[in-house]
Design a protein around this motif. Sequence first.
Motif, short mmCIF file in Angstrom:
data_model
loop_
_atom_site.label_atom_id
_atom_site.label_comp_id
_atom_site.label_asym_id
_atom_site.label_seq_id
_atom_site.Cartn_x
_atom_site.Cartn_y
_atom_site.Cartn_z
N MET A 1 0.97 -1.22 -0.06
CA MET A 1 -0.04 0.24 0.16
C MET A 1 0.85 1.26 -0.22
O MET A 1 2.12 1.24 0.45
N LEU A 2 0.52 2.34 -0.57
CA LEU A 2 1.16 3.78 -0.82
C LEU A 2 0.41 4.55 -0.08
O LEU A 2 -1.03 4.63 0.19
N VAL A 3 1.05 5.66 0.81
CA VAL A 3 0.35 6.68 1.46
C VAL A 3 0.87 7.97 0.75
O VAL A 3 1.94 7.99 0.74
N ASP A 4 0.08 8.86 1.00
CA ASP A 4 0.49 10.36 0.77
C ASP A 4 -0.54 11.14 0.92
O ASP A 4 -1.65 10.68 1.20
N GLY A 5 -0.36 12.64 0.88
CA GLY A 5 -1.46 13.54 1.22
C GLY A 5 -1.47 14.69 0.34
O GLY A 5 -0.51 14.85 -0.24
N PHE A 6 -2.81 15.28 0.53
CA PHE A 6 -2.64 16.57 -0.52
C PHE A 6 -3.57 17.45 0.32
O PHE A 6 -4.43 17.24 1.19
N VAL A 7 -3.57 18.75 -0.10
CA VAL A 7 -4.61 19.66 0.81
C VAL A 7 -5.57 20.00 -0.31
O VAL A 7 -5.47 20.46 -1.34
N ALA A 8 -6.77 19.80 0.49
CA ALA A 8 -8.17 20.14 -0.32
C ALA A 8 -8.56 21.44 0.23
O ALA A 8 -8.74 21.84 1.18
N PRO A 9 -8.56 22.41 -0.99
CA PRO A 9 -8.78 23.73 -0.78
C PRO A 9 -10.17 24.17 -0.06
O PRO A 9 -11.15 23.43 -0.59
N VAL A 10 -10.45 24.73 0.95
CA VAL A 10 -11.53 25.03 1.69
C VAL A 10 -11.59 26.57 1.87
O VAL A 10 -12.99 27.23 2.53
N GLY A 11 -10.91 27.42 1.40
CA GLY A 11 -10.91 28.85 1.82
C GLY A 11 -10.59 29.36 3.00
O GLY A 11 -10.23 28.41 3.94
N GLU A 12 -10.21 30.56 3.41
CA GLU A 12 -10.04 31.14 4.63
C GLU A 12 -11.54 31.18 5.32
O GLU A 12 -12.45 31.53 5.09
N ARG A 13 -11.43 30.51 6.65
CA ARG A 13 -12.45 30.59 7.62
C ARG A 13 -11.80 31.35 8.77
O ARG A 13 -11.03 31.09 9.39
N GLU A 14 -12.64 32.32 9.45
CA GLU A 14 -12.32 33.06 10.54
C GLU A 14 -12.29 32.20 11.75
O GLU A 14 -11.25 32.39 12.41
N SER A 15 -13.15 31.25 12.09
CA SER A 15 -13.23 30.50 13.27
C SER A 15 -12.43 29.28 13.12
O SER A 15 -12.37 28.56 14.22
N HIS A 25 0.65 27.30 -0.20
CA HIS A 25 0.02 28.48 -0.41
C HIS A 25 -1.46 28.47 -0.55
O HIS A 25 -2.00 29.54 -1.55
N LEU A 26 -2.17 27.82 0.24
CA LEU A 26 -3.65 27.97 0.30
C LEU A 26 -4.22 27.40 1.47
O LEU A 26 -3.56 26.66 2.23
N SER A 27 -5.57 27.75 1.97
CA SER A 27 -6.24 27.27 3.08
C SER A 27 -6.87 26.17 2.52
O SER A 27 -7.54 26.03 1.83
N GLY A 28 -6.74 25.22 3.51
CA GLY A 28 -7.17 23.91 3.10
C GLY A 28 -7.05 22.81 4.30
O GLY A 28 -6.70 23.22 5.13
N GLN A 29 -7.76 21.74 3.77
CA GLN A 29 -7.38 20.45 4.88
C GLN A 29 -6.64 19.47 4.23
O GLN A 29 -6.46 19.30 3.12
N ASN A 30 -5.75 18.95 4.90
CA ASN A 30 -4.62 17.81 4.83
C ASN A 30 -5.29 16.76 4.55
O ASN A 30 -6.12 16.28 5.70
N VAL A 31 -5.33 15.95 3.60
CA VAL A 31 -6.10 14.81 3.41
C VAL A 31 -5.20 13.65 3.06
O VAL A 31 -4.38 13.56 2.02
N GLN A 32 -5.10 12.57 3.90
CA GLN A 32 -4.26 11.41 3.84
C GLN A 32 -4.86 10.40 2.85
O GLN A 32 -5.80 10.00 3.45
N VAL A 33 -4.14 9.91 2.11
CA VAL A 33 -4.57 9.02 1.15
C VAL A 33 -3.88 7.60 1.00
O VAL A 33 -2.47 7.61 0.95
N ILE A 34 -4.49 6.50 1.12
CA ILE A 34 -3.77 5.12 1.01
C ILE A 34 -4.39 4.67 -0.53
O ILE A 34 -5.53 4.83 -0.63
N ALA A 121 -3.40 8.26 -7.88
CA ALA A 121 -4.86 8.12 -7.23
C ALA A 121 -5.27 9.54 -6.58
O ALA A 121 -6.39 9.59 -6.69
N ILE A 122 -4.43 10.17 -6.03
CA ILE A 122 -4.71 11.41 -5.62
C ILE A 122 -5.30 12.49 -6.56
O ILE A 122 -6.12 13.10 -6.79
N SER A 123 -4.52 12.25 -8.02
CA SER A 123 -5.01 13.02 -9.06
C SER A 123 -6.52 12.52 -9.79
O SER A 123 -7.36 13.55 -9.69
N HIS A 124 -6.83 11.30 -9.30
CA HIS A 124 -8.01 11.05 -9.82
C HIS A 124 -9.15 11.46 -8.38
O HIS A 124 -10.35 11.84 -9.18
#
Length: 162
Positions: A1-15, A25-34, A121-124
């Motif tokens: 199995m392979l693991v890597d992460g990518f940042v899914a953009p969610v925009g800037e959120r005040e809270s 260089h973006l606001s987002g969530q780090n998503v770990q993919v297997i 896989a992350i690209s897909h």
Amino acid sequence: MLVDGFVAPVGERESYHGLFSGKKHLSGQNVQVIANLDGRVADVGEPVNGARHDAAAFFISGIAERWASHLTDGPGMIGDGGYQGTGPITPHKKPPGGELTAQQKAYNYSVNRLRAAVERAISHLKNWKILKTGYHRIMTDFPDVLRTATALEIFRTAAPGF
């Protein structure tokens, strides 16, 4: 199995603090993919603030715990240099002021050839518009949206004729 992460953009959120990824260089969530060696998504972890390094996100997201059997007794897991010291097989880093040996370079070449499948896989997964252009709805719903997109991607690649 392979693991890597990518940042899914969610925009800037005040809270929400810690969303900005200085590397991407973006606001987002780090998503770990297997992914498997065929480049198909097998699992994703819970999203983590984008400012987290992959090594930390690997544990916080729950992926390390869910796939622990692959790290200890199982067939193994391969990651990039960001996962050094966390369990997956990683390439050698160049020593400070030195060079890699020919054997280390050959090893890195082999590891990186296998790792290319997780990048595919992350690209897909990022072809799903909500993960590519950005999620701008209620943040508490993002994990459900991520799980839905992941399930659809797994179904898409598993179903014959697609």
